[in-house]
Structure formats: C-alpha cells, structure tokens
Motif scaffolding. Sequence first.
Motif, PDB file in Angstrom:
ATOM      1  N   PRO A 142       0.813  -1.224   0.000  1.00 23.69           N
ATOM      2  CA  PRO A 142       0.000   0.000   0.000  1.00 23.69           C
ATOM      3  C   PRO A 142       0.844   1.271   0.000  1.00 23.69           C
ATOM      4  CG  PRO A 142      -0.867  -1.581   1.580  1.00 23.69           C
ATOM      5  CD  PRO A 142       0.455  -2.107   1.128  1.00 23.69           C
ATOM      6  N   LEU A 200      -4.785   8.925  -4.641  1.00 25.54           N
ATOM      7  CA  LEU A 200      -3.972   8.312  -3.592  1.00 25.54           C
ATOM      8  C   LEU A 200      -4.771   7.254  -2.838  1.00 25.54           C
ATOM      9  CD1 LEU A 200      -1.212   8.491  -2.142  1.00 25.54           C
ATOM     10  CD2 LEU A 200      -2.240  10.149  -0.593  1.00 25.54           C
ATOM     11  N   ALA A 201      -6.002   7.568  -2.475  1.00 24.10           N
ATOM     12  CA  ALA A 201      -6.847   6.613  -1.752  1.00 24.10           C
ATOM     13  C   ALA A 201      -7.182   5.405  -2.619  1.00 24.10           C
ATOM     14  CB  ALA A 201      -8.127   7.303  -1.286  1.00 24.10           C
ATOM     15  N   ALA A 202      -7.466   5.642  -3.895  1.00 22.37           N
ATOM     16  CA  ALA A 202      -7.811   4.546  -4.803  1.00 22.37           C
ATOM     17  C   ALA A 202      -6.636   3.584  -4.965  1.00 22.37           C
ATOM     18  CB  ALA A 202      -8.232   5.100  -6.159  1.00 22.37           C
ATOM     19  N   CYS A 203      -5.427   4.125  -5.086  1.00 26.53           N
ATOM     20  CA  CYS A 203      -4.241   3.268  -5.242  1.00 26.53           C
ATOM     21  C   CYS A 203      -3.982   2.455  -3.980  1.00 26.53           C
ATOM     22  CB  CYS A 203      -3.026   4.127  -5.583  1.00 26.53           C
ATOM     23  SG  CYS A 203      -3.069   4.862  -7.227  1.00 26.53           S
ATOM     24  N   SER A 204      -4.125   3.080  -2.815  1.00 26.95           N
ATOM     25  CA  SER A 204      -3.889   2.359  -1.552  1.00 26.95           C
ATOM     26  C   SER A 204      -4.906   1.243  -1.356  1.00 26.95           C
ATOM     27  CB  SER A 204      -3.954   3.342  -0.385  1.00 26.95           C
ATOM     28  OG  SER A 204      -2.956   4.335  -0.503  1.00 26.95           O
ATOM     29  N   LEU A 205      -6.179   1.544  -1.617  1.00 25.86           N
ATOM     30  CA  LEU A 205      -7.214   0.513  -1.480  1.00 25.86           C
ATOM     31  C   LEU A 205      -7.003  -0.618  -2.476  1.00 25.86           C
ATOM     32  CD1 LEU A 205     -10.410   2.709  -0.945  1.00 25.86           C
ATOM     33  CD2 LEU A 205      -9.255   1.282   0.752  1.00 25.86           C
ATOM     34  N   SER A 248       0.742   4.116  -2.750  1.00 27.41           N
ATOM     35  CA  SER A 248       0.535   5.529  -2.425  1.00 27.41           C
ATOM     36  C   SER A 248       1.550   6.406  -3.141  1.00 27.41           C
ATOM     37  CB  SER A 248       0.639   5.731  -0.906  1.00 27.41           C
ATOM     38  OG  SER A 248      -0.347   4.978  -0.233  1.00 27.41           O
ATOM     39  N   ILE A 287      -5.790  13.444  -3.798  1.00 29.74           N
ATOM     40  CA  ILE A 287      -6.212  12.648  -2.634  1.00 29.74           C
ATOM     41  C   ILE A 287      -7.053  11.452  -3.069  1.00 29.74           C
ATOM     42  CG2 ILE A 287      -7.569  12.700  -0.513  1.00 29.74           C
ATOM     43  CD1 ILE A 287      -6.779  15.647  -0.223  1.00 29.74           C
ATOM     44  N   VAL A 288      -7.948  11.664  -4.039  1.00 32.09           N
ATOM     45  CA  VAL A 288      -8.788  10.569  -4.536  1.00 32.09           C
ATOM     46  C   VAL A 288      -7.937   9.491  -5.199  1.00 32.09           C
ATOM     47  CG1 VAL A 288     -10.599   9.956  -6.183  1.00 32.09           C
ATOM     48  CG2 VAL A 288     -10.822  12.024  -4.796  1.00 32.09           C
TER      49      VAL A 288
END
Length: 354
Positions: A35, A102-107, A39, A99-100
């Motif tokens: 993750p 970044l969150a999508a890649c981490s999830l 990120s 931010i969107v």
Amino acid sequence: MSDTDDKDSKTEAPSEKKVRDALEKGNIPFSREAPLFASILGILIGLAFAVRSNTKTLTEKLSLFINRPQDFRLETGADAANLIQAVAIEVGQCLIPVIVILAACSLSASILQNVPSVVAERIRPQWNRVSPVGGWKRIFGRQGLVEFLKSLFKFGTMTLVSILLLRSEQYKVLNAMFSDPSLLPELMLTMAMRLVSAIAIATIVLVAADLLWARFKWHSDLKMTKQEVKEEYKQMEGDPMVKARMRSLAQDRSRKRMLAAVPKATFVIANPTHYAIALRYERSEASAPIVVAKGQDLIALKIREIAEKNGVPVIEDKPLARSMYNHVEVDRMIPPDFYKAVAQILFYILTRSK
C-alpha cells in the motif's frame, strides 16, 4: 517449551483446514509495503495529471496576492476569514483529485493482496495485543527486526535520493530566486515528480521482497507439529480407538439381535462346526426363505446350540453351507441360485415331521 523449540518442532506443512481456519479468522498474508508503494505511485500519477493541469490556473490566482494586493480587503476578521476560505477552495480543487487517486491506489493494493471481508475475530479484545511482554517480543523479535531493517532501508533510500536530486538541481533552485515567481510552482512540481519517481523506482525491490516475505512468514507461522497433525486427523476422521470401540459395540448388538432370532428359524444349515446359516420360511412373510442369522466358528457353534435347544432342525450340508455363507446376508432372502437346494431341504424337513 520455549518459542524456539516450538517453532523447530513445526515441521509439517499446514493442512487445508488450518489454512481455511486462519483465513476465516482474518489471519492473511499482508505486505505493508505494497500500500505504501501504491501511495507513492498515486502521488506520482496525481502530480503528473491532476496537479500539472491545475498548476497554471492556481498559479495565476495566487499571483494576484503579489501583483495586486490592494484588491484584497483585510480590514476586519471577517475579511481575513473570507480570504482564507477562498484560498482554501482554490487549493482544495487542485489537491482533491490527488487525494482521490492516492486513496484509490492504496485501497487497490490492499484489495489485490486479499479479498476484503468482515472478521469479528480481528476486532475482539485480546490480552496479547496489549500485553507488555507480547509487545516486547514483537518489537525485539524476528518480525520487529525485519520491520526495523525495512524502515532503515526506506529512510536511507529516501535520504540518498533526495541528496542526489537536490545536488543535480541546485543551480536551477538558485537561479529560480532571480527569475519570475510564477515559474516557481512548475519548477517545484517538476522536482517533486522526479523525487517521487526516484523513490518509487528505489522501493520496487523492497516491495517485491516484502510480498515474498509476508507469504513465507504466513506459511511458516501456520506450520504444524506432528502431534497437531494427528490431533486434527482425529477431529476430522474420528479417534481410531473410539471408532473401533463403537464398531465393536455395533457388532455385538447385531450379533445379539441375530442370535435372538435363531429360535424363530425354520431350520439351520451347518458345516458342521465352521459355518451355520439359520433360515426362516413363511409363505405369508416372503416368497423365499429369509436369512435370520449366520456365522462361522464360535458364532456357528452358538447358532447350532440355540437351534438345538429350541428344537430347530439342523441340517449338515458342508458344500451348501460354505457356498451360502459367502453369498447371503442377514435379514434378506436367499439368492435364486439356492432355491432348488433349499427347497429340497424344506421338503425333507416337512416330510420327516409328518
């Protein structure tokens, strides 16, 4: 037994049941670096596409603070609040896409490793999670050492990459002090992208190694001792001693029930001590004789004894008794192959009784 001895004794590969139980309890192989790497890639993608497209617009709007400061009223606290709110909105419009992403890649990095599921076991309070002794072992154990080495590698990599990048860009940074301020955001964006790209490339090896390590450690932790394998087999298949005892009890009950039916037999075919088959024939019950009991050796002698005690005729026919024993079953009619031979015995018994 110490933890080391316990681990040394776990030489057997985990069974399917243990793996399934571990997954149901939320014990899954998981890499923390994946993750983080996702990120970093998310930041790079956001900088390259979302931020770059909005940088020019944001720069033009923020440059108004330098070019036309008289246009902004700062006479009261409300004026300052309105100004801060306007700046925050402009900056937020630029950063929200990042931010969107970044969150999508981490999830995505977490979901691709394991299918998400709700496991109550993971949120149930457990003493070993807050135990000082358990925490000390986690920090200074093998896992703690691995995490420390990974953190040291990440810190050293980021430091080295930053130093090398700043050295290569130092003249551009110095020249930017004497250039148009509106060019600074583009310069900073370019340097940030180069820095993030270099860090992402440098951590690829760490991420790959951590993925392999997570799978290896998970599989190693699930290994079983020979005794655990035996206990699990007993749980799944049943204790062999218990099963043997139950089978013996079932055979005893069946034998007693069978011997209890011998007095109701019409006649017994014997060989004379090795085999005995008790048959019952009533036209109202079945179209052919039914086997009510059969046995060999001691059971055969017991059948003969009960039959003679109750006045049931015992006919000695060695070939027929041996042949029938292997082809008939208790509580079932005899096969058609034996109709003729058994009919002759029935005729003999009925004739003799008259």
